[in-house]
Motif scaffolding. Structure first.
Motif, PDB file in Angstrom:
ATOM      1  N   ALA A 150      12.297 -17.855   3.420  1.00 11.83           N
ATOM      2  CA  ALA A 150      13.564 -17.119   3.442  1.00 11.83           C
ATOM      3  C   ALA A 150      13.797 -16.408   2.108  1.00 11.83           C
ATOM      4  N   ARG A 151      13.439 -17.086   1.024  1.00 14.40           N
ATOM      5  CA  ARG A 151      13.616 -16.469  -0.293  1.00 14.40           C
ATOM      6  C   ARG A 151      12.642 -15.326  -0.504  1.00 14.40           C
ATOM      7  N   GLU A 152      11.448 -15.429   0.062  1.00 13.04           N
ATOM      8  CA  GLU A 152      10.515 -14.304  -0.035  1.00 13.04           C
ATOM      9  C   GLU A 152      11.052 -13.105   0.741  1.00 13.04           C
ATOM     10  N   ALA A 153      11.640 -13.356   1.911  1.00 10.07           N
ATOM     11  CA  ALA A 153      12.123 -12.272   2.760  1.00 10.07           C
ATOM     12  C   ALA A 153      13.396 -11.637   2.226  1.00 10.07           C
ATOM     13  N   ALA A 154      14.333 -12.462   1.749  1.00  8.59           N
ATOM     14  CA  ALA A 154      15.660 -11.950   1.399  1.00  8.59           C
ATOM     15  C   ALA A 154      15.976 -11.974  -0.083  1.00  8.59           C
ATOM     16  N   GLY A 155      15.206 -12.716  -0.869  1.00  8.03           N
ATOM     17  CA  GLY A 155      15.450 -12.766  -2.306  1.00  8.03           C
ATOM     18  C   GLY A 155      15.659 -14.187  -2.793  1.00  8.03           C
TER      19      GLY A 155
END
Length: 332
Positions: A150-155
């Motif tokens: 999720a952090r890779e996708a959204a920050g």
């Protein structure tokens, strides 16, 4: 998928084990040759994998971090088309959409689903057996992996509102609180990460609707018919189709799934669930779906969930959701 994990996950856990542990011995512990380059589809039995997690964890107590270090090093590219679909989704909501189905490419032993509640967007993970520390660590690691993606996708700012697990606390929760950036609740009804709707609906960094549609369509074709789904999900789906005529019997659902009632009962028992609990889940799912449609009265929703009286429906819904159907609808 076989009853185990890819050797890639086993190798990754060994690579991030405490330096005091001998890596070659950990490979041998799983019956693996440290000098052999195993293909990704080589499967390590779950019992062996769980035993490895327990062995490494014992060396790190009271603050167990090795599996979080492992999860932090995963990225979308490690998960093929599933990871690419996740990263290409326009929002995290769409990253999670259909992931309950697509994740079976890598994890066929657990079920996943999305639930939308007043207090947030729930990504729910359920696996009930075997009851052992290694499985609990694996469940925590599963959630950590999803947060990494999720952090890779959204920050890197993505942070759940809350993290919860069915199992009791294993060791210090400090590593989990630091990694997830939120409170951790144990002995909950089910495993879940809870996100705010603002985070779930914010644009992803590299979201591309057309690419996301391409990858998800590809995965749907690859996964095949719904018969590939875990049995409990197939039962919930079948019950949902029949509820407007009243709750179906186990015999009817079993026949529709191509098996006998005793076989269905046995297989559900092996999954540590029951037919009645899945009927309740189907009713809850259908109720929440139709309560979001203003044109349906509470009587209509009661009928479509298999209740002959609205009062019985209201009592059941309050047991499922902790509030009455009217209060749930008013909060939407």
């Amino acid at each position: 998928m076989a009853d185990g994990v890819s050797v890639l996950f086993y190798n990754a856990m060994v690579a991030h084990a405490d330096p005091s542990l001998d890596k070659a011995e950990l490979m041998a512990f799983g019956g693996l040759d440290p000098d052999t380059d195993y293909p990704p589809d080589f499967i390590v039995p779950y019992t062996t994998y769980f035993a490895l997690l327990e062995k490494i964890a014992e060396a790190e107590k009271p603050e167990i971090r090795f599996y979080l270090r492992t999860c932090a090093n995963f990225c979308c590219d490690h998960f093929g088309a599933v990871g690419l679909a996740w990263r290409a989704a326009p929002t995290l909501r769409k990253s999670f959409l259909r992931m309950d189905r697509h994740v079976r490419e890598y994890n066929s032993a657990a079920t996943f689903r999305v639930e939308e509640h007043d207090d947030g967007y729930y990504w729910v993970h359920e696996r009930f057996s075997p009851q052992r520390t290694g499985m609990y660590l694996s469940c925590e690691g599963t959630m950590a992996t999803y947060l990494t993606l999720a952090r890779e996708a959204a920050g890197p700012h993505v942070q759940p509102l809350r993290l919860q697990f069915r199992h009791s606390q294993i060791a210090s929760d400090k590593p989990l609180r630091e990694y997830f950036g939120c409170d951790v609740v144990f002995d909950a009804d089910y495993d879940a990460m809870v996100f705010s709707y603002d985070q779930i609906d914010a644009p992803n960094l590299k979201g591309d609707e057309s690419m996301w549609s391409f990858f998800t369509d590809h995965l749907d074709q690859k996964m095949g018919a719904a018969g590939d789904a875990p049995l409990d999900l197939r039962v919930v789906d079948e019950v949902s189709k029949l509820l407007s005529e009243g709750p179906p019997t186990m015999e009817v659902v079993a026949a529709n799934l191509g098996m006998g009632a005793r076989t269905l009962q046995r297989r559900l028992s092996e999954m540590d669930t029951s037919f009645q609990s899945l009927v309740d889940q189907a009713r809850k799912n259908v109720a929440m779906k139709f309560l979001k449609v203003p044109n349906y009265s509470l009587n209509d929703v009661a009928f479509m969930t298999g209740f002959s009286e609205q009062s019985a429906f209201s009592r059941a819904f309050k047991r499922w959701a902790g509030q009455t159907p009217g209060a749930y609808r008013a909060g939407l």
